[in-house]
Design a protein around this motif. Structure first.
Motif, short mmCIF file in Angstrom:
data_model
loop_
_atom_site.label_atom_id
_atom_site.label_comp_id
_atom_site.label_asym_id
_atom_site.label_seq_id
_atom_site.Cartn_x
_atom_site.Cartn_y
_atom_site.Cartn_z
N LEU A 3 0.84 -1.56 -0.12
CA LEU A 3 -0.06 -0.13 0.01
C LEU A 3 1.37 1.45 -0.31
CD1 LEU A 3 -2.98 -1.04 2.62
CD2 LEU A 3 -2.80 -1.34 0.05
N SER A 4 1.78 1.15 0.82
CA SER A 4 2.39 2.34 0.87
C SER A 4 3.59 2.71 -0.27
CB SER A 4 3.88 2.06 2.34
OG SER A 4 4.70 1.00 1.51
N ARG A 5 3.98 1.85 -0.67
CA ARG A 5 4.71 1.92 -2.34
C ARG A 5 3.47 2.26 -3.99
NH1 ARG A 5 8.64 -2.83 -2.64
NH2 ARG A 5 9.93 -2.47 -1.25
N ASN A 6 1.53 2.03 -3.35
CA ASN A 6 0.86 2.18 -4.23
C ASN A 6 -0.37 3.07 -3.74
OD1 ASN A 6 1.13 -0.01 -6.86
ND2 ASN A 6 1.28 -0.75 -5.13
N LYS A 7 0.62 4.42 -2.94
CA LYS A 7 -0.30 5.50 -2.39
C LYS A 7 -1.59 6.09 -3.49
CE LYS A 7 3.51 7.47 -0.45
NZ LYS A 7 4.38 6.50 -0.27
N LEU A 8 -2.07 5.84 -4.42
CA LEU A 8 -2.75 6.37 -5.50
C LEU A 8 -3.64 5.68 -5.01
CD1 LEU A 8 -4.05 8.16 -7.29
CD2 LEU A 8 -2.74 7.22 -8.75
N TYR A 9 -3.60 4.17 -5.31
CA TYR A 9 -4.57 3.07 -4.98
C TYR A 9 -5.27 3.07 -3.74
CZ TYR A 9 -2.32 1.64 -9.45
OH TYR A 9 -1.53 1.74 -10.46
N ALA A 10 -4.52 2.69 -3.19
CA ALA A 10 -5.05 3.37 -1.60
C ALA A 10 -5.40 4.36 -0.50
CB ALA A 10 -3.35 2.98 -0.43
N THR A 11 -5.56 5.67 -1.73
CA THR A 11 -5.95 6.87 -1.06
C THR A 11 -7.76 6.43 -2.08
OG1 THR A 11 -3.89 7.87 -1.11
CG2 THR A 11 -6.12 9.22 -1.65
N ILE A 12 -7.35 5.78 -3.14
CA ILE A 12 -9.06 6.16 -3.60
C ILE A 12 -9.24 4.95 -2.90
CG2 ILE A 12 -10.32 5.57 -6.25
CD1 ILE A 12 -7.33 6.84 -7.68
N GLU A 13 -9.27 4.28 -2.98
CA GLU A 13 -10.04 2.73 -1.88
C GLU A 13 -10.61 3.50 -1.06
OE1 GLU A 13 -6.80 -0.02 -1.87
OE2 GLU A 13 -7.39 -0.68 -4.47
N ALA A 14 -9.66 3.66 -0.13
CA ALA A 14 -9.82 4.46 1.57
C ALA A 14 -10.90 5.61 1.84
CB ALA A 14 -8.86 4.72 2.43
N LEU A 15 -10.26 6.40 0.37
CA LEU A 15 -11.07 7.76 0.96
C LEU A 15 -13.30 6.75 0.24
CD1 LEU A 15 -12.09 10.63 0.77
CD2 LEU A 15 -11.05 10.58 -2.00
N GLY A 16 -12.57 6.72 -1.32
CA GLY A 16 -14.42 6.36 -1.02
C GLY A 16 -15.12 5.56 -0.20
N LEU A 17 -14.66 4.49 0.14
CA LEU A 17 -14.88 3.57 0.76
C LEU A 17 -15.34 4.23 2.40
CD1 LEU A 17 -16.17 0.20 1.35
CD2 LEU A 17 -13.68 -0.20 1.87
N SER A 18 -14.44 4.92 3.01
CA SER A 18 -14.57 5.38 4.15
C SER A 18 -16.00 7.02 4.26
CB SER A 18 -13.38 6.57 4.79
OG SER A 18 -11.89 5.34 4.18
N VAL A 19 -15.88 7.04 2.92
CA VAL A 19 -16.89 8.28 2.98
C VAL A 19 -18.21 7.61 2.70
CG1 VAL A 19 -17.73 9.69 1.48
CG2 VAL A 19 -15.52 10.21 2.09
N ALA A 20 -18.55 6.80 1.87
CA ALA A 20 -19.92 5.51 2.00
C ALA A 20 -20.15 5.02 3.15
CB ALA A 20 -19.48 4.54 0.87
N LEU A 21 -19.04 4.31 3.63
CA LEU A 21 -19.58 3.70 5.57
C LEU A 21 -19.98 5.19 5.59
CD1 LEU A 21 -16.54 1.85 5.60
CD2 LEU A 21 -18.91 0.77 5.25
N ALA A 22 -19.47 6.08 6.23
CA ALA A 22 -20.01 7.12 6.63
C ALA A 22 -21.27 7.86 6.60
CB ALA A 22 -19.21 8.67 6.11
N PHE A 23 -22.30 7.97 4.92
CA PHE A 23 -23.23 7.70 4.61
C PHE A 23 -24.02 6.64 5.00
CE2 PHE A 23 -20.48 10.87 2.26
CZ PHE A 23 -21.37 12.33 2.92
N VAL A 24 -23.55 6.13 5.14
CA VAL A 24 -24.52 4.48 4.98
C VAL A 24 -24.50 4.91 6.67
CG1 VAL A 24 -24.24 2.03 5.42
CG2 VAL A 24 -24.43 3.31 3.14
N LEU A 25 -23.44 4.96 7.78
CA LEU A 25 -24.23 4.72 9.07
C LEU A 25 -24.97 6.08 9.70
CD1 LEU A 25 -20.57 4.44 10.08
CD2 LEU A 25 -22.19 2.87 10.22
#
Length: 780
Positions: A9-31
């Motif tokens: 993940l540290s070597r692929n920061k772009l993918y990690a950021t996109i995945e974490a941002l999308g899933l976190s925001v979606a989970l926030a609104f679902v909660l």
């Protein structure tokens, strides 16, 4: 065990950021929205016997007369008990030790607490307020008015009425169906001045049925008793009905009924369901994005997994590793989602006019771990299955690319785009519909006009004082009083000579000053306006055959006059708000009133700044109330334009939330497309380099990279269009005054989504296409 995954993940920061941002925001609104929906569906369910409690009503209103229960319930064996309650109008508020407090009063029967399972302190719950001069206060009001002192035994002054506090009622919480009240008084106060079998709807009567009882049978029995008792209604309904029917609604189902009764909390099931579905769809979009990018990155981890397999790790071990990684990543996203949700809760509370508590009930306590497990498995199982199909020898030979075209990534891209197109189309449709409602022709003026509901007794002397004080304000251009206004009108029946109901008039009563203020246009005038006469609209004139030679309609009264005497015809106008519709048998009219008749509604035309004028009006109303009533009672004062806007608040908030979700969905989709374009660009560098060596242009090379994304988006458009059409039709059907079906919105949504897809991938594809082919071939 997770060191290699963290390093990846540290070597692929772009993918990690996109995945974490999308899933976190979606989970926030679902909660947030699951918490909101859960609380809404639990309203009215906290009473122990909620499924056995029923509220009697008539027509489209939950409520009956104060004497309904005493007159009918004892003769219905299925009814095992009942209680009554209703608002007690007290414009004087509450005076305590010389201090004035705004307060809402509820009149209750002695068995109210025991029957409805509410807790009280200081008095016996089975026999409350046996004396008409006793009262109970809510916990919150007791704290506000008495501080830490014991309120029991203290006195509350309500106008000329002195009430002794004998108990404290627990506050109604978020899940209680009843709205909050401050002071509870005895039903004897109502019974002393109200006619037992009149004033329909003013009393809420709750019955407890036997467990084996059939509610429909009880409803039919009640309807028969209503028809038999109020025989005069047979003439208006043909003898088969009473006041448009009889209702008998279960307590835990009232919150989502169409009966918007002030005493109850009123929920919008459609709004709750739409928000919940959209939130879950948003979560699916984020999950698709996460899975898509994870699967796309499998090639980059192929050597690691192949090495593990060659060193003896089983296929099941590799699959379990992916599931563990998914569980770790999802846990981090859940924590981020909780932080984001706490930050956004105030915004949602404001838009939904509610109070969201993420952990208000046990339901959410089991929902969170269950959701975590399901999402973790869902997000990790597909990458794990894909990895399990790889043969380590393929990685060693370098043939992994040929085995990993990842056709399923196209499916996920299509799914994301379908979601985005649908949300874009619905958002545009909602904005068009809301603009249409906001611009709906009313047939009268509302600009700069304030409507005031007076707390005075409506006498002409007191209302004249209030009017003159308001007119003296520099912010006020004109003021007058009457009864109601076009937004708040009431219905009067129209009868034939056989006393049969043949129609309804939506009416309000004002003088000529108010008509001029509202810009009501007179078309014809038959005589001088006088009290008791009415102005009818052009539409009502046609419906009842009114003319200069026949300026009347309705049954002939005993004095020889007709039910309605017409002084003239006015231009058509719309009564109610933008969501209201007059039935075919309903027509509009304005009753004539003069200053000598008094009234309870004031219309004020202001000049200058609205906020300043409204504050001055409210201060003056309080001063006049204090002078004439002895207490500085608040009077409801609001610009008519604001009233119309507030009546659309639920629809407007739904639109805002859909636009918010649309923006988030597009952001997630765009980030996913960008991440995939980066991956595919890197994967196809050698192929693009060879094409350029063979003479392909930069444009051709860029198209080879971008076309898979654009083609997937076009497929999404084809799939989304029928879905959008169905949703648009369903949404618009809820409105009486709706726009014509906006076919062009489908094209706009498709173009917008394709444009987002193009912008998301064009940068990376051009950079790859413009790179030096020699460098790419050397790297290979």
């Amino acid at each position: 065990m997770m060191k290699s995954y963290v390093k990846f993940l540290s070597r692929n920061k772009l993918y990690a950021t996109i995945e974490a941002l999308g899933l976190s925001v979606a989970l926030a609104f679902v909660l947030i929205l699951v918490s909101y929906a859960t609380a809404e569906y639990r309203v009215g369910t906290n009473q122990k016997q909620a499924k056995e409690l029923y509220v009697a009503g008539s027509g489209d209103y939950l409520g009956m007369t104060w004497g309904t229960a005493k007159e009918f319930f004892p003769s219905i064996p299925e009814i095992k008990g009942w209680t009554r309650f209703g608002e007690y109008y007290a414009p004087q508020g509450a005076m305590i030790d010389g201090q004035y407090y705004e307060a809402k009063y509820l009149a209750i029967d002695p068995n109210f607490c025991q029957f409805m399972d509410y807790q009280c302190r200081g008095c016996a719950p089975d026999h409350l307020l046996s004396d008409a001069h006793q009262a109970m206060v809510s916990e919150s009001f007791a704290k506000k008015a008495f501080g830490n002192a014991n309120p029991i035994g203290r006195t509350i002054q309500c106008g000329k009425l002195q009430l002794k506090v004998v108990g404290i009622m627990e506050d109604f919480d978020r899940e209680d169906l009843l709205n909050p009240y401050d002071i509870f008084v005895s039903m004897k106060l109502i019974e002393a001045k109200a006619q037992a079998m009149d004033q329909f709807g003013s009393c809420t009567t709750v019955a407890r049925l036997a467990k084996e009882a059939d509610p429909e049978k009880v409803r039919q029995t009640l309807l028969g008793k209503y028809i038999n008792y109020w025989k005069e209604w047979k003439k208006e309904s043909g003898g088969s009905d009473f006041m448009w029917g009889c209702q008998f609604v279960r307590w835990d189902q009232i919150h989502f009924t169409d009966d918007d009764v002030d005493i109850f909390k009123h929920g919008n099931r459609t709004l709750v369901n739409i928000l919940l579905v959209v939130a879950l769809v948003l979560l699916l979009s984020a999950l698709f994005n996460y899975i898509n990018l994870t699967v796309a990155q499998i090639g980059n981890r192929a050597k690691e997994m192949a090495t593990r397999r060659l060193l003896g790790e089983s296929v099941e071990g590799v699959m379990l590793r992916y599931l563990k990684e998914s569980a770790l990543f999802t846990a981090v996203c859940f924590l981020l989602g909780l932080l984001i949700s706490w930050a956004f809760i105030p915004l949602f509370n404001s838009m939904l006019d509610t109070k969201i508590d993420l952990f208000h009930s046990f339901d959410l306590l089991w929902f969170l771990p269950l959701a975590y497990v399901i999402i973790s498995i869902f997000a990790g199982i597909l990458p794990a299955i894909v990895v399990s199909r790889f043969n380590p020898i393929d990685v060693v030979k370098g043939t992994i690319r040929m085995r990993s075209k990842m056709w399923f990534s196209k499916i996920f891209i299509v799914a994301q785009n379908v979601i985005s197109i649908t949300l874009v189309v619905m958002a545009i449709t909602m904005m068009l519909q809301m603009k249409h409602l906001a611009d709906l022709p009313l047939g009268y003026q509302t600009k700069d006009i304030v409507s005031i509901i007076s707390s005075l007794d409506g006498s002409p002397e007191k209302m004249s004082i209030l009017k003159n004080r308001l007119k003296a304000l520099p912010e006020v251009e004109e003021a007058t009083y009457g009864n109601a206004n076009p937004i708040r009108s009431w219905g009067n029946g129209v009868h034939d000579d056989n006393e049969k109901l043949i129609g309804m008039l939506r009416m309000f009563m004002v003088d000529s000053t108010a008509m001029k203020m509202l810009g009501v246009r007179v078309i014809e005038q038959y005589c001088e306006p006088a009290y008791g006469k009415i102005w009818v609209t052009e539409e009502a004139k046609r419906a009842y055959g009114v003319s200069a030679h026949k300026p009347w309609f309705g049954m002939r009264m005993k004095d020889g006059k007709h039910e309605y005497e017409v002084c003239g015809v006015i231009a058509d106008y719309h009564s109610g708000d933008a969501l209201s519709e007059n039935e075919k048998t309903e027509h509009n009219a304005i009753g004539v009133i003069t200053p000598q008749q008094g009234g309870w509604a004031v219309l004020v035309k202001t000049r200058g700044d609205h906020a300043q004028a409204l504050q001055a009006i409210r201060n003056t109303c309080k001063q006049v109330a204090k002078e004439l009533m002895g207490v500085p009672a608040e009077m409801e004062a609001e610009y008519m334009d604001d009233t119309l806007k507030n009546n659309l608040k639920d629809k407007h908030n739904m639109m805002v939330l859909i636009i918010t979700f649309m923006s988030i969905s597009i952001l997630i989709s765009a980030l996913g497309l960008f991440g995939m374009s980066v991956y595919y660009g890197n994967q196809q560098k050698r192929q693009i380099a060879l094409r350029k060596v063979m003479g392909a242009s930069i444009g051709d090379a860029a198209w080879q990279l971008a076309k898979r994304f654009l083609v997937s988006s076009l497929v999404a458009v084809v799939i989304a269009i029928p879905i959008c059409v169905k949703l648009m039709q369903t949404y618009l059907m809820d409105f009486v005054h709706r726009i014509s079906f906006p076919w062009w919105v489908l094209l706009a949504g498709a173009i917008f989504t394709l444009l987002i897809a193009f912008v998301s991938v064009i940068g990376c594809t051009l950079r790859t296409a413009m790179s030096n082919p020699i460098d790419s071939i050397k790297a290979e």
